[in-house]
Scaffold this active site. Sequence first.
Site, PDB file in Angstrom:
ATOM      1  N   ASN A 207       0.856  -1.195   0.000  1.00  0.00           N
ATOM      2  CA  ASN A 207       0.000   0.000   0.000  1.00  0.00           C
ATOM      3  C   ASN A 207       0.888   1.240   0.000  1.00  0.00           C
ATOM      4  O   ASN A 207       2.105   1.142   0.006  1.00  0.00           O
ATOM      5  CB  ASN A 207      -0.951  -0.019   1.205  1.00  0.00           C
ATOM      6  CG  ASN A 207      -0.184  -0.040   2.514  1.00  0.00           C
ATOM      7  OD1 ASN A 207       0.548   0.886   2.830  1.00  0.00           O
ATOM      8  ND2 ASN A 207      -0.348  -1.113   3.272  1.00  0.00           N
ATOM      9  N   ASP A 275      -4.386  -5.920   5.047  1.00  0.00           N
ATOM     10  CA  ASP A 275      -5.456  -6.717   5.644  1.00  0.00           C
ATOM     11  C   ASP A 275      -5.411  -8.161   5.165  1.00  0.00           C
ATOM     12  O   ASP A 275      -5.820  -9.064   5.872  1.00  0.00           O
ATOM     13  CB  ASP A 275      -6.813  -6.102   5.293  1.00  0.00           C
ATOM     14  CG  ASP A 275      -7.013  -4.775   6.003  1.00  0.00           C
ATOM     15  OD1 ASP A 275      -6.688  -4.711   7.202  1.00  0.00           O
ATOM     16  OD2 ASP A 275      -7.471  -3.809   5.366  1.00  0.00           O
ATOM     17  N   LYS A 285       8.617 -17.997  -9.282  1.00  0.00           N
ATOM     18  CA  LYS A 285       7.945 -16.923 -10.006  1.00  0.00           C
ATOM     19  C   LYS A 285       6.813 -17.505 -10.870  1.00  0.00           C
ATOM     20  O   LYS A 285       7.036 -18.474 -11.606  1.00  0.00           O
ATOM     21  CB  LYS A 285       8.968 -16.199 -10.888  1.00  0.00           C
ATOM     22  CG  LYS A 285       8.375 -15.006 -11.600  1.00  0.00           C
ATOM     23  CD  LYS A 285       9.387 -14.331 -12.496  1.00  0.00           C
ATOM     24  CE  LYS A 285       8.674 -13.299 -13.356  1.00  0.00           C
ATOM     25  NZ  LYS A 285       9.495 -12.811 -14.450  1.00  0.00           N
ATOM     26  N   LYS A 335     -14.114   1.809  14.705  1.00  0.00           N
ATOM     27  CA  LYS A 335     -12.847   1.075  14.752  1.00  0.00           C
ATOM     28  C   LYS A 335     -12.295   1.042  16.177  1.00  0.00           C
ATOM     29  O   LYS A 335     -11.757   0.037  16.628  1.00  0.00           O
ATOM     30  CB  LYS A 335     -11.858   1.775  13.812  1.00  0.00           C
ATOM     31  CG  LYS A 335     -10.903   0.863  13.111  1.00  0.00           C
ATOM     32  CD  LYS A 335     -10.200   1.566  11.958  1.00  0.00           C
ATOM     33  CE  LYS A 335     -10.847   1.233  10.633  1.00  0.00           C
ATOM     34  NZ  LYS A 335     -10.115   1.766   9.479  1.00  0.00           N
ATOM     35  N   LYS A 339     -11.751  -2.509  17.873  1.00  0.00           N
ATOM     36  CA  LYS A 339     -10.377  -2.989  18.090  1.00  0.00           C
ATOM     37  C   LYS A 339      -9.934  -2.873  19.546  1.00  0.00           C
ATOM     38  O   LYS A 339      -8.892  -3.376  19.914  1.00  0.00           O
ATOM     39  CB  LYS A 339      -9.417  -2.222  17.195  1.00  0.00           C
ATOM     40  CG  LYS A 339      -9.719  -2.407  15.712  1.00  0.00           C
ATOM     41  CD  LYS A 339      -8.512  -2.141  14.861  1.00  0.00           C
ATOM     42  CE  LYS A 339      -8.856  -2.341  13.391  1.00  0.00           C
ATOM     43  NZ  LYS A 339      -7.667  -2.603  12.579  1.00  0.00           N
TER      44      LYS A 339
HETATM   45  N1  CTP Z   1      -4.001  -2.704  12.125  1.00  0.00           N
HETATM   46  C1  CTP Z   1      -3.292  -3.760  12.661  1.00  0.00           C
HETATM   47  N2  CTP Z   1      -3.308  -4.969  12.049  1.00  0.00           N
HETATM   48  C2  CTP Z   1      -4.011  -5.179  10.926  1.00  0.00           C
HETATM   49  C3  CTP Z   1      -4.754  -4.114  10.364  1.00  0.00           C
HETATM   50  C4  CTP Z   1      -4.717  -2.892  10.991  1.00  0.00           C
HETATM   51  O1  CTP Z   1      -2.631  -3.566  13.679  1.00  0.00           O
HETATM   52  N3  CTP Z   1      -4.001  -6.365  10.369  1.00  0.00           N
HETATM   53  C5  CTP Z   1      -3.996  -1.416  12.821  1.00  0.00           C
HETATM   54  C6  CTP Z   1      -3.305  -0.296  12.084  1.00  0.00           C
HETATM   55  O2  CTP Z   1      -1.936  -0.199  12.454  1.00  0.00           O
HETATM   56  C7  CTP Z   1      -4.082   0.913  12.544  1.00  0.00           C
HETATM   57  C8  CTP Z   1      -5.485   0.372  12.772  1.00  0.00           C
HETATM   58  O3  CTP Z   1      -5.322  -1.028  12.950  1.00  0.00           O
HETATM   59  O4  CTP Z   1      -3.629   1.398  13.776  1.00  0.00           O
HETATM   60  C9  CTP Z   1      -6.471   0.645  11.715  1.00  0.00           C
HETATM   61  O5  CTP Z   1      -6.051   0.155  10.498  1.00  0.00           O
HETATM   62  P1  CTP Z   1      -7.030   0.103   9.255  1.00  0.00           P
HETATM   63  O6  CTP Z   1      -6.314  -0.549   8.126  1.00  0.00           O
HETATM   64  O7  CTP Z   1      -7.616   1.441   9.039  1.00  0.00           O
HETATM   65  O8  CTP Z   1      -8.160  -0.838   9.862  1.00  0.00           O
HETATM   66  P2  CTP Z   1      -8.867  -2.074   9.265  1.00  0.00           P
HETATM   67  O9  CTP Z   1      -9.173  -2.973  10.366  1.00  0.00           O
HETATM   68  O10 CTP Z   1      -8.066  -2.632   8.151  1.00  0.00           O
HETATM   69  O11 CTP Z   1     -10.215  -1.439   8.720  1.00  0.00           O
HETATM   70  P3  CTP Z   1     -10.704  -1.181   7.226  1.00  0.00           P
HETATM   71  O12 CTP Z   1     -11.905  -1.997   7.113  1.00  0.00           O
HETATM   72  O13 CTP Z   1     -10.969   0.285   7.191  1.00  0.00           O
HETATM   73  O14 CTP Z   1      -9.588  -1.597   6.310  1.00  0.00           O
END
Ligand code: CTP
Length: 393
Positions: A207, A275, A285, A335, A339
Amino acid sequence: MKRILLIVGGGIAAYKACELVRLLRKAGHEVRCVLTEGGSHFVMPMTLAALSEDKVYTTLWDLKDEAEMGHIQLSREADLVVVAPATADLLARMAGGIADDLATTLLLATDKPVLAAPAMNVRMWRHAATRRNIDQLRADGVTVMTPDEGAMACGEYGPGRLPEPAAIVAAIEALLTPHVTPLAGRHVLVTAGPTHEPIDPVRYIANRSSGKQGFAIAGALARLGARVTLVAGPVALPTPHGVERIDVETAREMAAAVEHSLPADAAVMVAAVADWRAEDAAAQKIKKAGGGTPTLRLAENPDILATLAHGTRRPRLVIGFAAETEKVLDHAAAKRARKGADWIVANDVSGDVMGGDANTIHIVTVDGVEDWERLPKEAVAARLAERIAEALA
Ligand code: CTP
């Protein structure tokens, strides 16, 4: 009033040292100048002498000076030693501990903080040898400023320009200000950057996270005295001074490094963790031959923040980041609850935030939302570090 020993190296940017002396004098500081042999080809000792209202020192072999004031005394009398411009050559000699002229002898003999403001051609700045020297100097405790980016005297474009004299003055004032260390004795864990999830040995899912905000936060926490562990995804940023860095590539490696770094008093999860990963990364490859378009099956990565916040070794303060492109505050509040974080730092990344140098954030806590104005990422980091210090006090 502080006493500043200014070493002027031999680069085209040496003319800016004159303005630097003027600004420092205006701010009420005493400035004593040392001009290297190279520096004396770019500015006249007389100019610096007039601006600093003091004698300018140029050579180690001036016996009269050694009789009046030895080089050891010259280097220790100052409150701070500043090297501007710090050329690639001067930085290399400093990093190597070489003392073959007055400037490098003073730098080796000093027991005072040293600030270097580099200036050189972009290729020299990016050269592996210079990178190595800068890392070494930072590890030795020298504060090395990041050069400005722009058009160079040689016609090229990129980083390598001497930071503006006003920025050097600001860095000097920061070093001269007595350190407040409200986070002394605290351990803070920071994650930063993207993660890379391999598809095969040459391809990966990633990303746009640059890591800049997370690295700035790690540096700001260290400046407040915290012991900082920075778990960093793949980014090419320098490690902030005083920060312990663990480099990782994938989300699962990041999760393991976070777990390994506990216990911590606070955790700031700035990383843009992927994610999903490819369910079965290919060992070789993936080839086009054979026809058809491969289908990528994805598997969900562990949520590092949620695992930490709901775990038994939960830091006292857990802060998550939420990069959103719409309904920023609604998503951030949801969130936070989902979380188990104490705060969510929410930002709208629909503009130029990712990779950019400024950020507009909102702090979402159980008590509500606090909106911050658009600030440079360094300023966001400094303010957030102060808030963390208050919360842990
Ligand atoms: N985060 C994490 N581990 C993951 C995904 C996210 O620790 N596998 C943490 C990121 O470091 C950040 C927070 O969670 O502090 C939010 O990340 P974000 O990508 O916005 O959250 P998601 O759960 O992926 O939500 P979305 O559905 O918006 O992608």
